[in-house]
Design a protein around this motif. Structure first.
Motif, PDB file in Angstrom:
ATOM      1  N   ARG A   1      -7.474  -5.899  -3.469  1.00 25.25           N
ATOM      2  CA  ARG A   1      -6.624  -5.229  -2.480  1.00 25.25           C
ATOM      3  C   ARG A   1      -5.710  -4.196  -3.140  1.00 25.25           C
ATOM      4  NH1 ARG A   1      -6.353 -10.599  -0.342  1.00 25.25           N
ATOM      5  NH2 ARG A   1      -4.278 -10.927  -1.251  1.00 25.25           N
ATOM      6  N   ASN A   2      -5.360  -4.426  -4.393  1.00 24.72           N
ATOM      7  CA  ASN A   2      -4.546  -3.448  -5.115  1.00 24.72           C
ATOM      8  C   ASN A   2      -5.309  -2.157  -5.396  1.00 24.72           C
ATOM      9  OD1 ASN A   2      -2.349  -5.164  -5.228  1.00 24.72           O
ATOM     10  ND2 ASN A   2      -2.798  -5.908  -7.281  1.00 24.72           N
ATOM     11  N   MET A   3      -6.625  -2.240  -5.432  1.00 22.14           N
ATOM     12  CA  MET A   3      -7.459  -1.073  -5.722  1.00 22.14           C
ATOM     13  C   MET A   3      -8.042  -0.441  -4.461  1.00 22.14           C
ATOM     14  SD  MET A   3      -7.583  -0.289  -8.916  1.00 22.14           S
ATOM     15  CE  MET A   3      -9.068   0.726  -8.950  1.00 22.14           C
ATOM     16  N   ALA A   4      -8.492  -1.260  -3.532  1.00 25.56           N
ATOM     17  CA  ALA A   4      -9.227  -0.773  -2.359  1.00 25.56           C
ATOM     18  C   ALA A   4      -8.338   0.095  -1.476  1.00 25.56           C
ATOM     19  CB  ALA A   4      -9.761  -1.952  -1.556  1.00 25.56           C
ATOM     20  N   THR A   5      -8.942   1.100  -0.859  1.00 26.50           N
ATOM     21  CA  THR A   5      -8.204   2.031  -0.010  1.00 26.50           C
ATOM     22  C   THR A   5      -8.612   1.874   1.452  1.00 26.50           C
ATOM     23  OG1 THR A   5      -9.878   3.760  -0.285  1.00 26.50           O
ATOM     24  CG2 THR A   5      -8.054   3.711  -1.886  1.00 26.50           C
ATOM     25  N   VAL A   6      -7.761   2.382   2.331  1.00 28.02           N
ATOM     26  CA  VAL A   6      -8.021   2.296   3.765  1.00 28.02           C
ATOM     27  C   VAL A   6      -9.314   3.026   4.127  1.00 28.02           C
ATOM     28  CG1 VAL A   6      -7.181   3.043   6.030  1.00 28.02           C
ATOM     29  CG2 VAL A   6      -5.609   1.959   4.408  1.00 28.02           C
ATOM     30  N   GLY A   7      -9.465   4.259   3.661  1.00 24.09           N
ATOM     31  CA  GLY A   7     -10.673   5.016   3.974  1.00 24.09           C
ATOM     32  C   GLY A   7     -11.918   4.337   3.455  1.00 24.09           C
TER      33      GLY A   7
ATOM     34  N   VAL B   1      -5.892  -7.707   6.645  1.00 24.52           N
ATOM     35  CA  VAL B   1      -5.992  -7.174   5.289  1.00 24.52           C
ATOM     36  C   VAL B   1      -5.838  -8.288   4.261  1.00 24.52           C
ATOM     37  CG1 VAL B   1      -4.942  -5.627   3.611  1.00 24.52           C
ATOM     38  CG2 VAL B   1      -5.227  -4.875   5.971  1.00 24.52           C
ATOM     39  N   LEU B   2      -4.868  -9.165   4.465  1.00 24.48           N
ATOM     40  CA  LEU B   2      -4.636 -10.248   3.506  1.00 24.48           C
ATOM     41  C   LEU B   2      -5.759 -11.282   3.504  1.00 24.48           C
ATOM     42  CD1 LEU B   2      -0.802 -10.822   3.992  1.00 24.48           C
ATOM     43  CD2 LEU B   2      -1.969  -9.630   2.120  1.00 24.48           C
ATOM     44  N   ALA B   3      -6.545 -11.310   4.563  1.00 21.20           N
ATOM     45  CA  ALA B   3      -7.686 -12.238   4.616  1.00 21.20           C
ATOM     46  C   ALA B   3      -8.878 -11.715   3.827  1.00 21.20           C
ATOM     47  CB  ALA B   3      -8.097 -12.478   6.067  1.00 21.20           C
ATOM     48  N   GLY B   4      -8.840 -10.444   3.436  1.00 19.76           N
ATOM     49  CA  GLY B   4      -9.985  -9.836   2.767  1.00 19.76           C
ATOM     50  C   GLY B   4      -9.862  -9.848   1.253  1.00 19.76           C
ATOM     51  N   ALA B   5     -10.959 -10.125   0.594  1.00 22.41           N
ATOM     52  CA  ALA B   5     -11.098  -9.986  -0.854  1.00 22.41           C
ATOM     53  C   ALA B   5     -10.052 -10.810  -1.613  1.00 22.41           C
ATOM     54  CB  ALA B   5     -11.034  -8.515  -1.248  1.00 22.41           C
TER      55      ALA B   5
ATOM     56  N   ASN C   1      -4.975  -1.313   0.230  1.00 22.34           N
ATOM     57  CA  ASN C   1      -4.914  -2.433   1.165  1.00 22.34           C
ATOM     58  C   ASN C   1      -3.636  -3.240   0.981  1.00 22.34           C
ATOM     59  OD1 ASN C   1      -7.484  -1.500   1.686  1.00 22.34           O
ATOM     60  ND2 ASN C   1      -8.455  -3.508   1.598  1.00 22.34           N
ATOM     61  N   SER C   2      -3.226  -3.432  -0.280  1.00 19.61           N
ATOM     62  CA  SER C   2      -2.003  -4.202  -0.537  1.00 19.61           C
ATOM     63  C   SER C   2      -0.787  -3.519   0.060  1.00 19.61           C
ATOM     64  CB  SER C   2      -1.810  -4.384  -2.049  1.00 19.61           C
ATOM     65  OG  SER C   2      -2.804  -5.223  -2.595  1.00 19.61           O
TER      66      SER C   2
END
Length: 330
Positions: free
Chosen positions: A104-110, A95-99, A75-76
């Motif tokens: 965001r450094n860990m989470a992926t698009v899929g 994306v920046l509004a989430g978590a 996400n980042s």
């Protein structure tokens, strides 16, 4: 937590084969949702297939001016990508509004698109939940539902989808690519999430054993003037109680094209097509924006404690469209 096996996949066919060999296996990306659900007992996979090292971590321009985003892009990295920021600013903002930054450094698009609802009845295995245990009931309807659905719900489930990213991708007609043992396939994001109906446990149209490989954004000149706004109960690290991704093309005081998608109001990111139709060809003024919001929200069926969302979403649409129209006029 139930004991589970762990395998690291090194190529897409191998990942798909590993999952196909075990129906109780799950793909593991960043794990920011799946691992939490494993800890609570909602998810109990026998095996995790780690896909983080697959060659799906790039963002590339398509020949027609769109973007092809790999499923393991974080996400980042998505939010920071210069072409995303330039051509689809609402996606960066979503994306920046989430978590949090760490997530965001860990989470992926899929993984983001496959994340599951944060409804308290779903995440508590001691409670009934049709999404978790089909046929057990939906206690949220009579219980805690202040942040639940006002659009597209049913008597079987009123939970909302938590993704911010998905709302922006829905506004811009994103298409998912996937791979199964039988080959590759595609799904428009508009068709990816299934209506609740009487089967809320069936959340997506993704074939069994499929691995999301890419998300493609088609070219959309209107997206260059877009915004995402999220309303939440605290300033950061909170899920939305209502959100809007919006883009407008205004010329000579008339709306030539509009893109609108709502978040936190339905079981899936909600494309506001009635509002878009009402806006197209209308004057770019507050009255038109309010009428467009009303056209979409006419289908709302709020519960006693979430009726505020109708007013919230109406005001949010008017405010965002007004700002975009003024920006276009400058």
């Amino acid at each position: 937590m139930r004991e589970f096996g762990y395998h690291k996949a090194h190529d897409v066919p191998g990942a798909v084969a590993l999952l196909g060999a075990d129906p109780d296996a799950r793909f593991l990306g960043g794990g920011t949702n799946l691992v939490d659900l494993m800890k609570s007992g909602v998810e109990r996979p026998a095996r995790l297939v780690d896909v983080r090292e697959l060659p799906l971590g790039t963002i590339e321009s398509t020949g027609d001016g769109g973007l092809r985003i790999g499923a393991t892009v974080t996400n980042s990295d998505l939010a920071a990508h210069p072409e995303v920021r330039r051509d689809y600013p609402a996606l960066t903002q979503a994306v920046l509004a989430g978590a949090s930054g760490q997530l965001r450094n860990m989470a992926t698009v899929g993984g983001n698109l496959l994340q599951r609802t944060r409804c308290g009845y779903f995440t508590d295995v001691t409670k009934a939940c049709n999404k978790r245990v089909p046929g057990s009931g939906c206690p949220a309807i009579e219980g805690e539902h202040h942040n639940h659905a006002i659009l597209g719900a049913s008597a079987h489930c009123v939970a909302v989808h938590p993704s911010d990213m998905g709302v922006a991708l829905t506004a811009f007609d994103a298409v998912l690519s996937y791979r199964t043992a039988d080959g590759a396939g595609e799904l428009p994001l508009a068709d990816f999430y299934l209506p609740v109906g009487d089967t809320p446990h069936r959340e997506t149209a993704l074939p069994a054993g499929a691995l999301i490989t890419h998300v493609t954004l088609p070219p959309a000149p209107v997206a260059a003037r877009s915004r995402y706004r999220k309303v939440r109960e605290r300033a950061s690290y909170a899920f939305a109680i209502g959100s809007v991704a919006a883009a407008l093309d205004v010329r000579d005081g008339v709306v030539r094209e509009a893109r609108l998608a709502f978040g936190a109001v339905a079981s899936r990111p909600w494309r506001a097509r009635a509002a878009e139709a009402a806006l197209t060809g209308a004057p770019a003024d507050a009255a038109s924006f309010a009428a467009a919001a009303d056209a979409e929200l006419a289908a709302a069926e709020p519960l006693p404690d979430n009726a505020y969302k109708v007013t919230l979403m109406r005001n949010l649409v008017v405010a965002m469209c007004t700002e975009l129209a003024e920006e276009t006029a400058r």
